[in-house]
Design a protein around this motif. Sequence first.
Motif, short mmCIF file in Angstrom:
data_model
loop_
_atom_site.label_atom_id
_atom_site.label_comp_id
_atom_site.label_asym_id
_atom_site.label_seq_id
_atom_site.Cartn_x
_atom_site.Cartn_y
_atom_site.Cartn_z
N UNK A 85 78.13 -58.58 -55.13
CA UNK A 85 78.59 -59.23 -53.90
C UNK A 85 79.96 -58.70 -53.47
N UNK A 86 80.61 -57.95 -54.33
CA UNK A 86 81.91 -57.38 -53.98
C UNK A 86 81.76 -56.46 -52.77
N UNK A 87 82.51 -56.73 -51.73
CA UNK A 87 82.39 -56.00 -50.46
C UNK A 87 83.43 -56.56 -49.50
N UNK A 88 83.46 -55.96 -48.31
CA UNK A 88 84.23 -56.55 -47.22
C UNK A 88 83.23 -57.24 -46.29
N UNK A 89 83.48 -58.50 -45.99
CA UNK A 89 82.62 -59.27 -45.11
C UNK A 89 83.31 -59.39 -43.76
N UNK A 90 82.59 -58.94 -42.72
CA UNK A 90 83.14 -58.99 -41.36
C UNK A 90 82.39 -60.03 -40.55
N UNK A 91 83.15 -60.84 -39.87
CA UNK A 91 82.61 -61.73 -38.84
C UNK A 91 82.77 -61.03 -37.50
N UNK A 92 81.85 -61.25 -36.59
CA UNK A 92 81.94 -60.66 -35.26
C UNK A 92 81.36 -61.63 -34.24
N UNK A 93 81.75 -61.45 -33.00
CA UNK A 93 81.15 -62.24 -31.92
C UNK A 93 80.84 -61.31 -30.75
N UNK A 94 79.95 -61.75 -29.88
CA UNK A 94 79.61 -60.95 -28.71
C UNK A 94 79.12 -61.84 -27.57
N UNK A 95 79.38 -61.36 -26.36
CA UNK A 95 78.76 -61.96 -25.17
C UNK A 95 77.51 -61.15 -24.82
N UNK A 96 77.66 -59.82 -24.90
CA UNK A 96 76.55 -58.91 -24.63
C UNK A 96 76.05 -58.37 -25.97
N UNK A 97 74.76 -58.47 -26.27
CA UNK A 97 74.26 -57.98 -27.57
C UNK A 97 74.70 -56.55 -27.84
N UNK A 98 75.28 -56.34 -29.02
CA UNK A 98 75.71 -55.00 -29.42
C UNK A 98 77.18 -54.72 -29.14
N UNK A 99 77.76 -55.41 -28.18
CA UNK A 99 79.19 -55.21 -27.90
C UNK A 99 79.97 -56.23 -28.72
N UNK A 100 80.25 -55.84 -29.95
CA UNK A 100 80.80 -56.77 -30.94
C UNK A 100 82.32 -56.69 -31.01
N UNK A 101 82.92 -57.85 -31.18
CA UNK A 101 84.34 -57.95 -31.49
C UNK A 101 84.42 -58.44 -32.93
N UNK A 102 85.05 -57.62 -33.77
CA UNK A 102 85.09 -57.92 -35.20
C UNK A 102 86.39 -58.62 -35.58
N UNK A 103 86.29 -59.47 -36.59
CA UNK A 103 87.47 -59.98 -37.25
C UNK A 103 88.04 -58.92 -38.18
N UNK A 104 89.15 -59.25 -38.85
CA UNK A 104 89.84 -58.26 -39.68
C UNK A 104 89.13 -58.03 -41.01
N UNK A 105 88.17 -58.84 -41.34
CA UNK A 105 87.44 -58.67 -42.59
C UNK A 105 88.00 -59.51 -43.72
#
Lengths: 111, 114
Positions: A85-105
């Motif tokens: 499970x060791x990894x970087x986990x990113x949260x993201x959000x979008x208004x348009x599918x595919x155009x993602x805004x990522x958190x810092x991880x």
Amino acid sequence: DTAVSQTPKYLVTQMGNDKSIKCEQNLGHDTMYWYKQDSKKFLKIMFSYNNKELIINETVPNRFSPKSPDKAHLNLHINSLELGDSAVYFCASSRTPGELFFGEGSRLTVL
Amino acid sequence: QKEVEQNSGPLSVPEGAIASLNCTYSDRGSQSFFWYRQYSGKSPELIMSIYSNGDKEDGRFTAQLNKASQYVSLLIRDSQPSDSATYLCAVNRPHEGGSYIPTFGRGTSLIVHP
């Protein structure tokens, strides 16, 4: 003001423990995601929520449980942590599918 | 077959040159195509999106899409050392219920040397 914020940024824990990562977005987007980026930098989708409803669950072990209390928040709880499970986990959000805004991880290290 | 394929690189180009990054995808039903840039230790950042066949230019960046060949590319003109990063190709892959999954390739590492 940070658009997509995740906490904590770093987690170091022992195998078998349980941990949570929180994510909040202030962009007014309807869709939020969790991605896992492994040591080889491969970014793999785990979950997606649209207006608090789960729409994507990509063969993730059921030790991982997402929760979306409202459309601005998406949290990730992981039970019985394993070395893999060791990894970087990113949260993201979008208004348009595919155009993602990522958190810092959130970098998770399981010992 | 991987859903989105990219050469891992590194691709090394001199400053001022054109960097050409390529990507292929397997699902013909994929809609919408994206390029993200990720600096080491940072999160991915969207730099280009392209929705129809042809070229789309934005400053020094040009995205090219050929749906018949299932091929997407990114050209970076007048490459600068600050362009050194990993470039991730992403496609919206069809999912059940009419939704789409933003699916990433493994990324190409670009190094621009002075």
